[in-house]
Scaffold this active site. Structure first.
Site, PDB file in Angstrom:
ATOM      1  N   ARG A  26       0.809  -1.226   0.000  1.00 22.28           N
ATOM      2  CA  ARG A  26       0.000   0.000   0.000  1.00 22.28           C
ATOM      3  C   ARG A  26       0.842   1.276   0.000  1.00 22.28           C
ATOM      4  NH1 ARG A  26      -3.743  -1.894   4.946  1.00 22.28           N
ATOM      5  NH2 ARG A  26      -1.965  -3.311   5.220  1.00 22.28           N
ATOM      6  N   TYR A 400      41.254  24.033  -6.635  1.00 18.21           N
ATOM      7  CA  TYR A 400      41.099  22.868  -7.521  1.00 18.21           C
ATOM      8  C   TYR A 400      41.722  23.186  -8.875  1.00 18.21           C
ATOM      9  CZ  TYR A 400      38.581  19.026  -9.835  1.00 18.21           C
ATOM     10  OH  TYR A 400      38.245  17.896 -10.527  1.00 18.21           O
ATOM     11  N   ALA A 436      43.806  44.544  -2.097  1.00 16.70           N
ATOM     12  CA  ALA A 436      42.517  44.241  -2.719  1.00 16.70           C
ATOM     13  C   ALA A 436      42.722  43.956  -4.205  1.00 16.70           C
ATOM     14  CB  ALA A 436      41.575  45.422  -2.542  1.00 16.70           C
ATOM     15  N   ARG A 453      48.465  42.580  -8.884  1.00 24.65           N
ATOM     16  CA  ARG A 453      47.543  43.133  -9.871  1.00 24.65           C
ATOM     17  C   ARG A 453      48.336  44.092 -10.744  1.00 24.65           C
ATOM     18  NH1 ARG A 453      44.789  46.497  -4.960  1.00 24.65           N
ATOM     19  NH2 ARG A 453      46.139  48.309  -5.065  1.00 24.65           N
TER      20      ARG A 453
HETATM   21  C1  UD1 Z   1      -2.253  -6.822  11.229  1.00 25.13           C
HETATM   22  C2  UD1 Z   1      -3.225  -7.695  12.011  1.00 25.13           C
HETATM   23  C3  UD1 Z   1      -4.482  -6.883  12.340  1.00 25.13           C
HETATM   24  C4  UD1 Z   1      -4.095  -5.644  13.109  1.00 25.13           C
HETATM   25  C5  UD1 Z   1      -3.023  -4.839  12.362  1.00 25.13           C
HETATM   26  C6  UD1 Z   1      -2.483  -3.755  13.268  1.00 25.13           C
HETATM   27  C7  UD1 Z   1      -2.894 -10.003  11.251  1.00 25.13           C
HETATM   28  C8  UD1 Z   1      -3.436 -11.111  10.447  1.00 25.13           C
HETATM   29  N1  UD1 Z   1      -3.578  -8.859  11.239  1.00 25.13           N
HETATM   30  O1  UD1 Z   1      -2.881  -6.495   9.998  1.00 25.13           O
HETATM   31  O2  UD1 Z   1      -5.365  -7.653  13.127  1.00 25.13           O
HETATM   32  O3  UD1 Z   1      -5.240  -4.849  13.321  1.00 25.13           O
HETATM   33  O4  UD1 Z   1      -1.915  -5.687  12.001  1.00 25.13           O
HETATM   34  O5  UD1 Z   1      -1.560  -2.948  12.605  1.00 25.13           O
HETATM   35  O6  UD1 Z   1      -1.884 -10.153  11.910  1.00 25.13           O
HETATM   36  N2  UD1 Z   1       4.604  -9.278   8.056  1.00 25.13           N
HETATM   37  C9  UD1 Z   1       5.625 -10.158   7.870  1.00 25.13           C
HETATM   38  N3  UD1 Z   1       5.385 -11.307   7.179  1.00 25.13           N
HETATM   39  C10 UD1 Z   1       4.167 -11.611   6.676  1.00 25.13           C
HETATM   40  C11 UD1 Z   1       3.113 -10.703   6.871  1.00 25.13           C
HETATM   41  C12 UD1 Z   1       3.351  -9.538   7.582  1.00 25.13           C
HETATM   42  O7  UD1 Z   1       6.750  -9.938   8.310  1.00 25.13           O
HETATM   43  O8  UD1 Z   1       4.045 -12.690   6.076  1.00 25.13           O
HETATM   44  C13 UD1 Z   1       4.880  -8.053   8.800  1.00 25.13           C
HETATM   45  C14 UD1 Z   1       4.724  -6.791   7.976  1.00 25.13           C
HETATM   46  O9  UD1 Z   1       5.949  -6.447   7.353  1.00 25.13           O
HETATM   47  C15 UD1 Z   1       4.297  -5.750   9.017  1.00 25.13           C
HETATM   48  C16 UD1 Z   1       3.571  -6.585  10.068  1.00 25.13           C
HETATM   49  O10 UD1 Z   1       3.945  -7.934   9.858  1.00 25.13           O
HETATM   50  O11 UD1 Z   1       5.408  -5.110   9.604  1.00 25.13           O
HETATM   51  C17 UD1 Z   1       2.038  -6.455   9.976  1.00 25.13           C
HETATM   52  O12 UD1 Z   1       1.654  -6.848   8.669  1.00 25.13           O
HETATM   53  P1  UD1 Z   1       0.540  -6.073   7.856  1.00 25.13           P
HETATM   54  O13 UD1 Z   1       0.419  -6.714   6.538  1.00 25.13           O
HETATM   55  O14 UD1 Z   1       0.768  -4.620   7.917  1.00 25.13           O
HETATM   56  O15 UD1 Z   1      -0.750  -6.475   8.738  1.00 25.13           O
HETATM   57  P2  UD1 Z   1      -2.143  -5.758   8.733  1.00 25.13           P
HETATM   58  O16 UD1 Z   1      -2.905  -6.124   7.543  1.00 25.13           O
HETATM   59  O17 UD1 Z   1      -1.955  -4.331   9.032  1.00 25.13           O
HETATM   60 CA    CA Z   2      -0.095  -2.915   9.336  1.00 27.76          CA
END
Ligand code: UD1
Ligand code: CA
Length: 476
Positions: A26, A400, A436, A453
């Site tokens: 996003r 330079y 100068a 100069r």
């Molecule tokens: C998640 C929560 C949601 C919560 C929200 C709060 C889940 C399923 N949902 O949703 O309930 O309200 O956070 O901000 O957990 N990430 C990984 N590996 C993955 C997926 C995600 O490392 O496979 C990391 C992302 O980089 C991020 C964090 O986990 O830093 C959260 O992932 P994101 O996709 O932002 O979750 P949300 O959809 O916001």
């Molecule tokens: Ca998030």
């Protein structure tokens, strides 16, 4: 705000997992979400730092998208910290991400706090509230917040009288569940044994075909139950798009401003002030609107930092007056200097005490001794200037030659007249005078007057003769 990391004496050992493998679709950028800068640091720095401050050891960062860059950025920001990195090659969901950290935490018994890499506003206070809410052997505590617009977040469903029953993701929620304004903040504290045994039971039977970490809540409800801890949305909101990023930057900047004001700094308009995490400013310093303090900048006390000044990795002593619109990068300004307006200091500029630099002066890799002056329209590069030197308006070091840089040395007490051109390498001995308009290609002995100069010629009556030669009838 920086806080000394503390060891958790007498309590259960604490480790942390920071989830930072996702791309952050996003954001609509090539750069992975957690690498976007917030107040001079990659976003993921903040939750990692908060985890370290709460005493977590080790802190395991789960990386995937641009994992090498994420690892390199954190190692350079937090040298010597007990960090470990775990790879999640394919991003199959937040539960899958936590499982990727399991090997790195082998042998850890106690509590594990799980944070999201996209929550730069999380405070130590909020983190502590969730950590301490988990009753000693309790299985799980997690943070929730009330949002006017809960769109995109997992909703927290409670079973009457029994606490949180489950978290349902927006895409899986019924129309009725979508009305719930209490959402999951994505911050959890779990017992290690509960975490690993329960995660193996999580399945991907949901709208996104992902392994949801949020399923832990329902699975905990089977046993000792989970505890929901309400926290402030200002502190726990995640960054998901550019709009969120700008709000997070603003909020964190405002916090930095507040902490500086709390320490005696006057900031005329905190909404028109930018500072990176870690910048320091002494008390009784006044900061005018539009100032930007970046990187490792440190400012002393009793200074005035004029409107529109931008300081990057720069050190300013006490009692310095920067007039408006100065730009400095890796410079060092001694106490009681007066600089600007419109001065530019490039890296390795050093001013001793009481130096005066005026408008449209550029310094690069140049040091100026005590009380020396360059008040107008000057370029000094690769120059070592002694004390009590006056550099006249329009002076230029020609440092330079098209291939290499050459040094200029100007001794104590030298007077350089206006518009001098000093072709380096060159040195001007102590107490010498440069006339100068001189172009100097040879060094000047101490105490001498250098004239470089051509002698002036006055042609008397020239204008009258010219006019006569142009009058009608005469000039062909
Ligand atoms: C998640 C929560 C949601 C919560 C929200 C709060 C889940 C399923 N949902 O949703 O309930 O309200 O956070 O901000 O957990 N990430 C990984 N590996 C993955 C997926 C995600 O490392 O496979 C990391 C992302 O980089 C991020 C964090 O986990 O830093 C959260 O992932 P994101 O996709 O932002 O979750 P949300 O959809 O916001
Ligand atoms: Ca998030």
């Amino acid at each position: 705000m920086p806080r000394a990391s503390k060891k958790r004496k007498g309590s259960v050992p604490l480790a942390a997992i920071v989830l930072a493998a996702g791309k952050g679709t996003r954001m609509r950028t090539q750069r992975a979400k957690v690498l976007h800068q917030v107040c001079g640091k990659p976003m993921v720095y903040f939750p990692v730092k908060r985890a370290l401050e709460s005493g977590a050891d080790p802190v395991v960062v789960v990386v995937g998208h641009q994992g090498d860059e994420v690892e390199a950025a954190l190692r350079s920001e937090l040298p010597g910290a007990p960090l470990r990195f775990a790879r999640q090659e394919e991003q199959l969901g937040t539960a899958h991400a936590v499982l990727a950290a399991k090997t790195a935490l082998r042998g850890h018994h106690g509590a594990i706090v799980i944070l999201s890499g996209d929550t730069p506003l999380l405070t130590a206070h909020t983190l502590e509230a969730v950590v301490s809410a988990r009753a000693a052997p309790g299985s799980l505590a997690f943070a929730t917040m009330d949002l006017e617009n809960p769109e995109g977040y997992g909703r927290v469903v409670h079973s009457p009288g029994k606490g949180p029953a489950l978290v349902v993701e927006e895409k899986d929620a019924t129309a009725e569940e979508r009305q719930i304004k209490e959402v999951n903040a994505g911050l959890y504290v779990a017992d290690a044994d509960f975490l690993w045994s329960t995660l193996s039971r999580v399945e991907a039977q949901n709208a996104q075909r992902e392994f949801y970490l949020t399923d832990l809540v329902a699975l905990a409800a089977d046993g000792p139950g989970a505890v929901a801890v309400r926290v402030s949305p200002l502190e726990a909101s995640g960054v998901n798009d550019q709009e969120d990023l700008s709000l997070a930057i603003r909020a964190l900047t405002r916090r930095i401003a507040s902490s500086l004001m709390g320490a005696g700094v006057t900031i005329e308009d905190p909404e028109r002030f930018d500072a990176d995490e870690g910048v320091t400013v002494g008390p009784d310093t006044l900061i005018e609107p539009g100032v930007r303090l970046r990187g490792t900048t440190r400012i002393g006390s009793g200074c005035v930092i004029g409107q529109g000044c931008i300081l990057v990795d720069t050190v300013i002593g006490d009692g310095v007056h920067l007039q408006p619109y100065c730009h400095m990068h890796r410079a060092h300004v001694g106490s009681h200097c007066i600089v600007g307006p419109f001065a530019r200091f490039r890296p390795e500029t050093r001013l001793a005490e009481g130096v005066r630099i005026g408008n449209f002066v550029e310094l690069k890799k140049t040091s100026m001794g005590k009380r020396s002056k360059a008040n107008h329209l000057t370029y000094l590069g690769d120059a070592t200037v002694g004390a009590d030197v006056n550099v006249g308006c329009g002076t230029i070091t020609c440092n330079y030659d098209g291939e290499r840089k050459h040094p200029t040395r100007i001794g104590d007490g030298v007077f350089v007249g206006s518009d001098a051109i000093l072709v380096a390498p060159i040195s001007i001995g102590k107490g010498a005078y440069v006339a100068a308009g001189s172009t100097l290609t040879e060094s000047v002995p101490a105490g001498a007057l250098a004239l470089g100069r051509s002698r002036q010629v006055n042609k008397s009556g020239w204008a009258r003769k010219r006019a006569a030669s142009k009058s009608p009838g005469k000039g062909h």
